[in-house]
Scaffold this active site. Structure first.
Site, PDB file in Angstrom:
ATOM      1  N   GLY A   1     -13.479  -3.488   0.376  1.00  0.00           N
ATOM      2  CA  GLY A   1     -14.867  -3.032   0.403  1.00  0.00           C
ATOM      3  C   GLY A   1     -15.135  -1.949  -0.631  1.00  0.00           C
TER       4      GLY A   1
ATOM      5  N   GLY B   1      -8.089  -8.397   0.129  1.00  0.00           N
ATOM      6  CA  GLY B   1      -6.843  -8.773   0.798  1.00  0.00           C
ATOM      7  C   GLY B   1      -6.344 -10.169   0.480  1.00  0.00           C
TER       8      GLY B   1
ATOM      9  N   LYS C   1     -18.892 -14.705   3.002  1.00  0.00           N
ATOM     10  CA  LYS C   1     -20.342 -14.498   3.043  1.00  0.00           C
ATOM     11  C   LYS C   1     -20.963 -14.064   1.727  1.00  0.00           C
ATOM     12  CE  LYS C   1     -20.375 -12.818   7.778  1.00  0.00           C
ATOM     13  NZ  LYS C   1     -20.464 -11.519   8.445  1.00  0.00           N
TER      14      LYS C   1
ATOM     15  N   ARG D   1       0.825  -1.216   0.000  1.00  0.00           N
ATOM     16  CA  ARG D   1       0.000   0.000   0.000  1.00  0.00           C
ATOM     17  C   ARG D   1       0.858   1.264   0.000  1.00  0.00           C
ATOM     18  NH1 ARG D   1      -4.691  -2.173   3.967  1.00  0.00           N
ATOM     19  NH2 ARG D   1      -5.988  -3.040   2.322  1.00  0.00           N
TER      20      ARG D   1
HETATM   21  P1  AMP Z   1     -14.174 -12.098   2.727  1.00  0.00           P
HETATM   22  O1  AMP Z   1     -13.750 -11.186   3.843  1.00  0.00           O
HETATM   23  O2  AMP Z   1     -15.624 -12.159   2.500  1.00  0.00           O
HETATM   24  O3  AMP Z   1     -13.363 -11.888   1.458  1.00  0.00           O
HETATM   25  O4  AMP Z   1     -13.827 -13.546   3.231  1.00  0.00           O
HETATM   26  C1  AMP Z   1     -12.539 -13.957   3.544  1.00  0.00           C
HETATM   27  C2  AMP Z   1     -12.610 -15.072   4.507  1.00  0.00           C
HETATM   28  O5  AMP Z   1     -13.373 -16.136   3.980  1.00  0.00           O
HETATM   29  C3  AMP Z   1     -11.269 -15.642   4.823  1.00  0.00           C
HETATM   30  O6  AMP Z   1     -10.948 -15.337   6.151  1.00  0.00           O
HETATM   31  C4  AMP Z   1     -11.446 -17.146   4.617  1.00  0.00           C
HETATM   32  O7  AMP Z   1     -10.880 -17.916   5.651  1.00  0.00           O
HETATM   33  C5  AMP Z   1     -12.938 -17.295   4.609  1.00  0.00           C
HETATM   34  N1  AMP Z   1     -13.345 -18.515   3.897  1.00  0.00           N
HETATM   35  C6  AMP Z   1     -13.190 -18.797   2.601  1.00  0.00           C
HETATM   36  N2  AMP Z   1     -13.619 -20.046   2.337  1.00  0.00           N
HETATM   37  C7  AMP Z   1     -14.041 -20.578   3.496  1.00  0.00           C
HETATM   38  C8  AMP Z   1     -14.599 -21.835   3.874  1.00  0.00           C
HETATM   39  N3  AMP Z   1     -14.785 -22.805   2.983  1.00  0.00           N
HETATM   40  N4  AMP Z   1     -14.936 -22.000   5.172  1.00  0.00           N
HETATM   41  C9  AMP Z   1     -14.739 -21.017   6.073  1.00  0.00           C
HETATM   42  N5  AMP Z   1     -14.230 -19.814   5.776  1.00  0.00           N
HETATM   43  C10 AMP Z   1     -13.883 -19.592   4.504  1.00  0.00           C
END
Ligand code: AMP
Length: 398
Positions: A377, A354, A197, A35
């Site tokens: 975001g 990230g 999510k 960054r």
């Molecule tokens: P985000 O902040 O929505 O980009 O999500 C990132 C997070 O999703 C990371 O910390 C990953 O560990 C989690 N993640 C991705 N795949 C899985 C999974 N199959 N089970 C649990 N967490 C997950």
């Protein structure tokens, strides 16, 4: 079009640049300076033009209190090494001492202010605080794309109290690439989304469907909400039970719009009672109640990689598995290689978020990617078609 730093006369001016120096720091050392490097073109430009450069950023979440581990002091040292010149540091971002340091700046000097979020007023977008920040400078430049989706004192409030508010070079580059993707993507256009999510990504998924993305590849925990919505057993995998109907709706919308929605067909799982010794790759439909899905499987990597063949535009945001826990980073790193191949074959490839960006670095393919977005975001909100408050607040080019 937004006013650019290049439209401003910076000579002898106090130039306040809002940067994104929210970097990982361990034992007083910057661990990853991506960054900081991202902001160098803007900082160097301001120095060359004879501006008196004042840099401000947030770091972590100190929640309005002075917290030593979130001090930007190590960044001043690191930046000084990158620039090859001294960088003065101020122990605060407002107040008399800061004013004195600003007054002592000569043309081409650089001063880094202490973490903006040591003051709760920053995140509250407090007018008085914004005015204090504004009083330090003659012109304002925002180069912190990653913070532009937040209406804070240093991204929005301050613009009310300065004569000119312009975009920095990094901000401009982000806006250029991302606008091209949402207004005029070259087809075939493939989007890869992952992460924890569905709820965080509904808006961007809908916007992509509306913009006629050709293929939508969904991995990570998000995929389990889609599987459960279809009646599959997902065991102990992460699911958003209140988003099952949303997942069905997305599937319906994609079908109606002729968007090909690809979900994993196999995944890496562990037994929830013996997570250390039970890793295996199985088809999604073999998942039983005791299993947890933590990464996409090899067949899925091959299918996703194949779906990228011939793509002209690719965007990727979000990991395919629990990227931070080896070996469940494998799927994400494999996708990093696949998007780099797509770029080599002529696609415009934009990667944000990230974990996806970390995977690109880990795979050693960063220099093959068209644009690595510094926003997480902010990138998603921009792609979803929302106007970012920190961008809206900048002056338009007249
Ligand atoms: P985000 O902040 O929505 O980009 O999500 C990132 C997070 O999703 C990371 O910390 C990953 O560990 C989690 N993640 C991705 N795949 C899985 C999974 N199959 N089970 C649990 N967490 C997950």
């Amino acid at each position: 079009m937004k006013l650019s730093i290049k439209d401003l006369d910076l000579k002898g001016k106090r130039v306040f640049i809002r940067v994104d120096f929210n970097v990982p720091i361990k034992n007083g050392k910057v661990e990853d300076d991506t960054r900081i490097r991202g902001a160098l073109p803007t900082i160097q430009y301001a120095i060359e033009q004879g501006g008196r450069v004042i840099l401000a950023s947030h770091l972590g979440r100190p929640k309005g209190a002075r917290v030593d581990k979130y001090s930007l002091r190590p960044v001043a040292k690191h930046l000084s090494e990158l620039l090859g010149k001294p960088v003065e540091f101020a122990d605060d971002c407002v107040g008399e001492e800061v004013k004195r340091k600003v007054d002592a700046l000569k043309n081409g000097d650089v001063l880094l202010l202490e973490n903006l979020r040591f003051h709760a007023e920053e995140e509250k977008n407090d007018d008085r605080f914004a005015k204090q920040l504004a009083s330090l400078c003659d012109v304002y430049v925002n180069d912190a794309f990653g913070a532009a989706h937040r209406a804070h004192a240093s991204t929005v409030g301050i613009t009310k109290f300065v004569e000119k508010a312009a975009a920095g070079l990094l901000m401009q580059k982000e806006l250029d690439y991302l606008s091209r993707v949402i207004t005029n993507p070259e087809h075939p256009f493939v989007a890869i989304l992952g992460g924890a999510k569905v709820s965080d990504k509904i808006a961007v998924i809908n916007a992509l469907i509306d913009r006629r993305v050709d293929k939508l590849l969904i991995g990570g925990a998000m995929a389990y909400t889609f599987f459960k919505a279809e009646g599959f057993t997902v065991g102990k995998s992460l699911v958003e039970d209140d988003k099952l109907e949303t997942a069905r709706e997305i599937k319906r919308r994609a079908e109606e719009a002729g968007v090909e929605l690809l979900l994993p067909t196999d995944h890496q799982v562990v037994d929830s009672f013996d997570p250390l010794h039970s890793r295996k790759t199985i088809p999604i439909e073999f998942t039983n109640v005791g299993l947890v899905g933590l990464d996409i499987g090899t067949e899925t990597v091959a299918r996703f990689s194949n779906a990228l063949k011939g793509a002209k535009t690719v965007i990727w945001n979000g990991p395919m598995g629990v990227f931070e826990e080896k070996p469940f980073d494998e799927g994400t790193v494999a996708i990093a290689r696949a998007v780099a191949d797509a770029a080599d074959n002529g696609a415009t490839v934009i990667v944000g978020g990230g974990d996806s960006v970390a995977a690109i670095t880990q795979a050693g393919v960063a220099d093959r990617i068209t644009h690595i977005s510094t926003g997480g975001g902010a990138t998603l909100e921009f792609l979803a078609g929302d106007e970012l408050p920190g961008v809206a607040a900048l002056n338009n080019k007249s």
